[in-house]
Motif scaffolding. Sequence first.
Motif, PDB file in Angstrom:
ATOM      1  N   ARG A 145     -18.895  -9.148   4.308  1.00 28.43           N
ATOM      2  CA  ARG A 145     -19.235 -10.509   3.891  1.00 28.43           C
ATOM      3  C   ARG A 145     -18.420 -10.935   2.669  1.00 28.43           C
ATOM      4  NH1 ARG A 145     -23.964 -12.748   6.070  1.00 28.43           N
ATOM      5  NH2 ARG A 145     -25.144 -11.326   7.411  1.00 28.43           N
ATOM      6  N   SER A 146     -17.804  -9.984   2.018  1.00 30.49           N
ATOM      7  CA  SER A 146     -17.036 -10.266   0.803  1.00 30.49           C
ATOM      8  C   SER A 146     -15.557  -9.981   1.051  1.00 30.49           C
ATOM      9  CB  SER A 146     -17.529  -9.388  -0.354  1.00 30.49           C
ATOM     10  OG  SER A 146     -18.924  -9.538  -0.541  1.00 30.49           O
ATOM     11  N   LEU A 147     -14.719 -10.816   0.437  1.00 25.77           N
ATOM     12  CA  LEU A 147     -13.277 -10.643   0.562  1.00 25.77           C
ATOM     13  C   LEU A 147     -12.718  -9.965  -0.679  1.00 25.77           C
ATOM     14  CD1 LEU A 147     -12.241 -14.106   2.045  1.00 25.77           C
ATOM     15  CD2 LEU A 147     -12.512 -11.947   3.270  1.00 25.77           C
ATOM     16  N   ARG A 148     -11.623  -9.248  -0.504  1.00 18.38           N
ATOM     17  CA  ARG A 148     -10.970  -8.587  -1.612  1.00 18.38           C
ATOM     18  C   ARG A 148      -9.461  -8.737  -1.450  1.00 18.38           C
ATOM     19  NH1 ARG A 148     -11.995  -2.267   0.272  1.00 18.38           N
ATOM     20  NH2 ARG A 148     -10.725  -2.389   2.157  1.00 18.38           N
ATOM     21  N   GLY A 149      -8.744  -8.651  -2.563  1.00 16.54           N
ATOM     22  CA  GLY A 149      -7.288  -8.681  -2.508  1.00 16.54           C
ATOM     23  C   GLY A 149      -6.725 -10.051  -2.204  1.00 16.54           C
ATOM     24  N   GLY A 150      -5.418 -10.121  -2.051  1.00 18.29           N
ATOM     25  CA  GLY A 150      -4.731 -11.371  -1.765  1.00 18.29           C
ATOM     26  C   GLY A 150      -4.052 -11.324  -0.414  1.00 18.29           C
ATOM     27  N   TYR A 151      -4.272 -12.354   0.382  1.00 17.32           N
ATOM     28  CA  TYR A 151      -3.759 -12.380   1.749  1.00 17.32           C
ATOM     29  C   TYR A 151      -2.240 -12.266   1.790  1.00 17.32           C
ATOM     30  CZ  TYR A 151      -2.966 -13.992   6.540  1.00 17.32           C
ATOM     31  OH  TYR A 151      -2.569 -14.094   7.843  1.00 17.32           O
ATOM     32  N   PHE A 152      -1.562 -12.837   0.799  1.00 15.03           N
ATOM     33  CA  PHE A 152      -0.102 -12.863   0.827  1.00 15.03           C
ATOM     34  C   PHE A 152       0.519 -11.718   0.025  1.00 15.03           C
ATOM     35  CE2 PHE A 152      -1.428 -17.208   1.747  1.00 15.03           C
ATOM     36  CZ  PHE A 152      -0.736 -17.421   2.923  1.00 15.03           C
ATOM     37  N   ASN A 153      -0.289 -10.780  -0.414  1.00 12.31           N
ATOM     38  CA  ASN A 153       0.232  -9.635  -1.141  1.00 12.31           C
ATOM     39  C   ASN A 153       1.027  -8.733  -0.202  1.00 12.31           C
ATOM     40  OD1 ASN A 153       0.568  -7.576  -3.112  1.00 12.31           O
ATOM     41  ND2 ASN A 153      -1.168  -6.498  -2.233  1.00 12.31           N
ATOM     42  N   ARG A 154       2.204  -8.315  -0.631  1.00 13.46           N
ATOM     43  CA  ARG A 154       3.031  -7.425   0.174  1.00 13.46           C
ATOM     44  C   ARG A 154       3.292  -6.104  -0.549  1.00 13.46           C
ATOM     45  NH1 ARG A 154       1.648 -10.651   3.240  1.00 13.46           N
ATOM     46  NH2 ARG A 154       2.808 -11.725   4.880  1.00 13.46           N
ATOM     47  N   GLN A 155       2.523  -5.827  -1.586  1.00 16.93           N
ATOM     48  CA  GLN A 155       2.751  -4.610  -2.351  1.00 16.93           C
ATOM     49  C   GLN A 155       2.207  -3.387  -1.613  1.00 16.93           C
ATOM     50  OE1 GLN A 155       0.759  -5.855  -5.983  1.00 16.93           O
ATOM     51  NE2 GLN A 155       2.734  -6.091  -6.998  1.00 16.93           N
ATOM     52  N   VAL A 156       2.766  -2.250  -1.940  1.00 16.74           N
ATOM     53  CA  VAL A 156       2.289  -1.009  -1.352  1.00 16.74           C
ATOM     54  C   VAL A 156       0.878  -0.722  -1.862  1.00 16.74           C
ATOM     55  CG1 VAL A 156       3.336   0.396  -3.178  1.00 16.74           C
ATOM     56  CG2 VAL A 156       2.786   1.438  -0.973  1.00 16.74           C
ATOM     57  N   ILE A 157       0.049  -0.199  -0.986  1.00 23.55           N
ATOM     58  CA  ILE A 157      -1.319   0.179  -1.323  1.00 23.55           C
ATOM     59  C   ILE A 157      -1.396   1.701  -1.310  1.00 23.55           C
ATOM     60  CG2 ILE A 157      -3.733   0.016  -0.645  1.00 23.55           C
ATOM     61  CD1 ILE A 157      -2.942  -2.594   0.855  1.00 23.55           C
ATOM     62  N   VAL A 158      -1.836   2.266  -2.414  1.00 19.73           N
ATOM     63  CA  VAL A 158      -1.966   3.715  -2.524  1.00 19.73           C
ATOM     64  C   VAL A 158      -3.427   4.072  -2.269  1.00 19.73           C
ATOM     65  CG1 VAL A 158      -1.582   5.747  -3.947  1.00 19.73           C
ATOM     66  CG2 VAL A 158      -0.147   3.721  -4.261  1.00 19.73           C
ATOM     67  N   LYS A 159      -3.672   4.857  -1.219  1.00 21.24           N
ATOM     68  CA  LYS A 159      -5.037   5.248  -0.864  1.00 21.24           C
ATOM     69  C   LYS A 159      -5.235   6.742  -1.074  1.00 21.24           C
ATOM     70  CE  LYS A 159      -6.328   1.498   2.203  1.00 21.24           C
ATOM     71  NZ  LYS A 159      -7.101   1.134   3.419  1.00 21.24           N
ATOM     72  N   ASP A 160      -6.377   7.087  -1.606  1.00 21.43           N
ATOM     73  CA  ASP A 160      -6.766   8.483  -1.822  1.00 21.43           C
ATOM     74  C   ASP A 160      -8.147   8.634  -1.212  1.00 21.43           C
ATOM     75  OD1 ASP A 160      -7.517  10.973  -2.686  1.00 21.43           O
ATOM     76  OD2 ASP A 160      -6.773  10.731  -4.720  1.00 21.43           O
ATOM     77  N   GLU A 161      -8.202   9.063   0.037  1.00 21.21           N
ATOM     78  CA  GLU A 161      -9.458   9.040   0.781  1.00 21.21           C
ATOM     79  C   GLU A 161      -9.400  10.029   1.931  1.00 21.21           C
ATOM     80  OE1 GLU A 161      -9.620   4.998   2.121  1.00 21.21           O
ATOM     81  OE2 GLU A 161      -8.041   5.277   3.618  1.00 21.21           O
ATOM     82  N   GLY A 162     -10.495  10.088   2.677  1.00 23.01           N
ATOM     83  CA  GLY A 162     -10.546  10.934   3.859  1.00 23.01           C
ATOM     84  C   GLY A 162      -9.926  10.240   5.052  1.00 23.01           C
ATOM     85  N   THR A 163     -10.420  10.555   6.231  1.00 16.77           N
ATOM     86  CA  THR A 163      -9.861  10.001   7.454  1.00 16.77           C
ATOM     87  C   THR A 163     -10.961   9.450   8.348  1.00 16.77           C
ATOM     88  OG1 THR A 163      -8.709  10.547   9.524  1.00 16.77           O
ATOM     89  CG2 THR A 163      -9.867  12.339   8.433  1.00 16.77           C
ATOM     90  N   TYR A 164     -10.614   8.414   9.104  1.00 15.27           N
ATOM     91  CA  TYR A 164     -11.551   7.827  10.052  1.00 15.27           C
ATOM     92  C   TYR A 164     -12.055   8.862  11.051  1.00 15.27           C
ATOM     93  CZ  TYR A 164      -7.388   7.933  12.957  1.00 15.27           C
ATOM     94  OH  TYR A 164      -6.272   8.357  13.640  1.00 15.27           O
ATOM     95  N   GLY A 165     -11.277   9.908  11.284  1.00 16.87           N
ATOM     96  CA  GLY A 165     -11.676  10.934  12.243  1.00 16.87           C
ATOM     97  C   GLY A 165     -12.903  11.707  11.804  1.00 16.87           C
ATOM     98  N   ASN A 166     -13.161  11.754  10.512  1.00 19.74           N
ATOM     99  CA  ASN A 166     -14.360  12.377   9.933  1.00 19.74           C
ATOM    100  C   ASN A 166     -14.391  11.979   8.462  1.00 19.74           C
ATOM    101  OD1 ASN A 166     -16.451  13.910   8.936  1.00 19.74           O
ATOM    102  ND2 ASN A 166     -15.756  15.842   9.835  1.00 19.74           N
ATOM    103  N   PRO A 167     -15.027  10.839   8.135  1.00 21.22           N
ATOM    104  CA  PRO A 167     -14.988  10.329   6.766  1.00 21.22           C
ATOM    105  C   PRO A 167     -15.520  11.306   5.726  1.00 21.22           C
ATOM    106  CG  PRO A 167     -15.800   8.651   8.269  1.00 21.22           C
ATOM    107  CD  PRO A 167     -15.738   9.933   9.046  1.00 21.22           C
TER     108      PRO A 167
END
Length: 274
Positions: A174-196
């Motif tokens: 229901r909430s938006l985040r970030g900018g639609y026109f942003n083209r910067q690299v996103i650095v993620k540090d997380e698990g995987t959809y295969g087993n969160p």
Amino acid sequence: MEASATPANWLEINRANWDARVPVHLTGEVYDIPAFVAGEQTLRDHEPGEVGDVRGKSLLHLQCHIGLDTLSWARRGATVTGLDFSRPALDAAASVAAQIGAASARFVRANVYDGADVLAGQSFDIVYTSIGSLQFLPDLEGWARVVAALLAPGGICYVAETHPLLGFLDFDCRSLRGGYFNRQVIVKDEGTYGNPGAELESPVSYQWIHHIAEVVSVLGGAGLRVEFVHEHDWIWFPIFPVLVRQDDGRWRFPDGHPTLPLQYSLRARKDSAT
């Protein structure tokens, strides 16, 4: 976390991340290997109809991971080649191919941008990209050039991907985040959809958001003609906690909740005279 430029080591970081996902995916529920070996397929319901009859055709699957989608096309009669940069993923794909008797399936190790060189002199009736692939590529124009180089005249590129709008939704959807026109690299540090809940040995990845307009534009710029773009209100796994599994096995927003497309599919064709 976002950075302003593509890191020089993006390929090594992403390869380590995907190497680390393989053992998790081989034992998780999202990739149900025993069920697949027993005869189930992993293609989304709309894909076979949108791609068309693949019997007797050659199909190249870019960023094929452990190859279940690749081998699903083989079961439909295509002669398949899977390309990926992860050796553990390709070893797993070859193992599954052997278990189901897909002797003609082959798996090639390379990053996407080297695909035209590694497969030099070869062309394919279909170049296929499946869900969760394009976001790990910084240069979409380079991807499109590889696709065009590897397509046979009259061949098609088919893309089935998560919708880029999902990159701007918080988990409550229901909430938006970030900018639609942003083209910067996103650095993620997380698990995987295969087993969160699983911890990865290499949890960091670099990702980019590519809008549908960008995908259409780069394919057109590479000389392909886009035949259709379809948006879909469902997805094959619960990417957000609010999604509800329907009787058809698809995950959708519940009744009364604001809705957005969850994935899209696209087909583009190379001129037969090219």
